[in-house]
Design a protein around this motif. Structure first.
Motif, short mmCIF file in Angstrom:
data_model
loop_
_atom_site.label_atom_id
_atom_site.label_comp_id
_atom_site.label_asym_id
_atom_site.label_seq_id
_atom_site.Cartn_x
_atom_site.Cartn_y
_atom_site.Cartn_z
N ALA A 54 46.89 31.27 26.63
CA ALA A 54 46.27 32.60 26.52
C ALA A 54 46.59 33.45 27.73
CB ALA A 54 44.75 32.43 26.38
N LEU A 55 46.57 32.84 28.92
CA LEU A 55 46.91 33.58 30.13
C LEU A 55 48.38 33.99 30.12
CD1 LEU A 55 46.30 34.67 32.93
CD2 LEU A 55 46.64 32.37 33.85
N PRO B 292 39.23 30.81 31.25
CA PRO B 292 38.05 30.59 32.12
C PRO B 292 38.20 31.34 33.44
CG PRO B 292 38.75 28.53 31.13
CD PRO B 292 39.82 29.54 30.82
N ARG B 293 37.10 31.77 33.97
CA ARG B 293 37.14 32.60 35.16
C ARG B 293 37.12 31.76 36.43
NH1 ARG B 293 33.12 37.73 36.56
NH2 ARG B 293 34.29 38.45 38.39
N TYR B 294 37.94 32.17 37.38
CA TYR B 294 37.91 31.63 38.73
C TYR B 294 37.22 32.64 39.63
CZ TYR B 294 41.46 28.14 37.42
OH TYR B 294 42.14 27.11 36.83
N ARG B 295 36.75 32.17 40.76
CA ARG B 295 36.21 33.08 41.76
C ARG B 295 37.21 33.16 42.90
NH1 ARG B 295 30.84 32.29 45.55
NH2 ARG B 295 31.05 34.27 46.69
N ASP C 253 39.24 38.88 35.64
CA ASP C 253 38.40 38.27 34.62
C ASP C 253 39.05 38.46 33.25
OD1 ASP C 253 36.47 37.35 32.91
OD2 ASP C 253 34.85 38.60 33.69
N ARG C 254 39.51 37.37 32.65
CA ARG C 254 40.14 37.42 31.33
C ARG C 254 39.40 36.52 30.35
NH1 ARG C 254 44.73 37.18 34.87
NH2 ARG C 254 45.98 39.09 34.81
N GLN C 255 38.11 36.40 30.53
CA GLN C 255 37.33 35.54 29.64
C GLN C 255 37.37 36.02 28.20
OE1 GLN C 255 33.56 33.79 31.66
NE2 GLN C 255 33.88 35.76 32.70
N ASP C 256 37.58 37.33 28.00
CA ASP C 256 37.68 37.85 26.63
C ASP C 256 38.91 37.31 25.90
OD1 ASP C 256 39.35 39.26 28.41
OD2 ASP C 256 39.49 40.94 27.01
#
Length: 396
Positions: free
Chosen positions: A202-203, A55-58, A48-51
């Motif tokens: 960002a990633l 966007p988050r993947y599952r 989780d890198r939403q910060d």
């Protein structure tokens, strides 16, 4: 360099079945798989890198066969999900396959086929392309894999259009990448496709990698022959070509040495090496030029002549196309990275330059005046009429 092919109309229009979700990514693991490639999609899609604006993947980690799964270094893994979990995923990633000579489990192949039929995006990283090919998902499509395994993939699955030059190939609903680090490139491309440049950038910053890499696998190719060509009669012709790159000869010359027509030679050569003979010959000449630029003080004009190019202009064009830099800029960058005492060649008593001592293989150098990444919607093979290289003729 990446290759985004125009997906077939039906592939572009296909939608996920009701039970699948776009944000769910299933990673299919097998026993014996390399841990580095396996960890890439787990890191990209499972944290989780939403910060940071990603966007988050599952993530669903699925075992492609009965466990425990043993990986490199003697580690044992237990995947929390089985093949049944793939039925919920909008993207299915096969990070690697343990052996290019052994068939994948039929149950896993069936699960991949069902996922694709239900609209899921299927991704093969490195040797994962062999699993996709075994499932029939690469038939008639462009694909890539690690350059070292590309000839085997092309020979074993002749209906697959293997391009060993690309870092990754996006054919819409089926995507493949070259080896190891190219898996990161493809995963970033997926994030970019799903959520845009800002999210992918960002990633990339979090992973401390370039958001996009220019160039392809050409700079990593070596002169070694595929293992499977060793006992083939064509091996003698290929070996002769490698020993005579300094001479000006064309593909017709090679076909004549093989006692084949040009058409038959092209077909046999591609089946054994995964590359068209003309493109292979150009690549080998560029690689030879790369070595001479690194290990000698020959001028660019002299390097062109010693690598079989008809002119320095031809060398410069193909060198820039394959390595993203001019020969002069490549030499300058290469020498700048070497110890001060090794940069200049020592003249011999007769005044002629002696080759520089060999050093470690060069790391990938940033291209001169790098051009922003541009997506290619169709494959662009080198035209037969390109000037300056033996064997190229204008199309009728």
């Amino acid at each position: 360099m990446s290759h985004d092919s125009a997906a077939a109309p039906e592939a572009a229009a296909r939608k996920l079945s009701g039970r699948r979700r776009k944000e769910i990514v299933a990673v299919l693991l097998f026993s014996g798989g390399p841990i580095f490639e396996s960890s890439i999609p787990l890191s990209v899609f499972g944290i989780d890198r939403q910060d940071a604006g990603v966007p988050r993947y599952r993530l669903l980690v699925c075992a492609g066969e009965e466990g425990p799964l043993r990986t490199t270094g003697g580690l044992e893994l237990t995947a929390p999900q089985g093949l049944e979990a793939i039925s919920r995923a909008g993207t299915v990633v096969v990070p690697a396959w343990r052996s290019i000579t052994s068939p994948p489990p039929e149950e896993a192949l069936d699960a991949l086929r069902r996922a694709h039929e239900e609209g899921a995006r299927i991704v093969g990283l490195c040797t994962g392309a062999f699993v996709l090919a075994a499932a029939g998902l690469l038939d008639g499509r462009p694909a890539t894999t690690h350059w070292m395994y590309a000839p085997t993939l092309a020979k074993r699955y002749p209906s697959v259009h293997v391009d060993p030059r690309e870092l990754f190939v996006d054919d819409g609903d089926v995507l493949t990448s070259a080896g190891t680090a190219a898996g990161i490139d493809l995963c970033l491309h997926i994030v970019r496709t799903d959520h845009g440049n800002e999210a992918a950038g960002a990633l990339a910053r979090r992973l401390v990698v370039p958001p996009r890499r220019s160039g392809g696998q050409e700079r990593y190719l070596d002169r070694s022959l595929p293992e499977e060509i060793g006992a083939d009669p064509l091996a003698e012709v290929v070996a002769w070509a490698l020993e005579h790159l300094h001479e000006q000869f064309d593909v017709e010359t090679l076909a004549a040495r093989a006692y084949m027509s040009r058409r038959t030679f092209d077909r046999r050569f591609r089946s054994l090496t995964g590359s068209a003979p003309l493109q292979w010959l150009i690549t080998q000449r560029v690689l030879q030029a790369q070595r001479l630029l690194e290990t000698s003080d020959y001028s660019v004009d002299e390097v062109a002549g010693r690598c079989g190019f008809r002119s320095p202009v031809a060398l410069r064009g193909h060198f820039r196309r394959q390595l993203g830099s001019s020969p002069a800029a490549y030499r300058a960058a290469y020498r700048a990275r070497r110890p001060q005492g090794d940069r200049q060649p020592e003249p011999d008593p007769a005044g002629a330059s002696r080759p520089l001592p060999l050093s470690d293989p060069p790391t990938a150098l940033p291209p001169e005046n790098a051009v922003p990444f541009q997506t290619r919607r169709t494959a662009t093979p080198m035209p037969a009429g390109a000037a300056g290289v033996p064997g190229q003729r204008s199309a009728p």
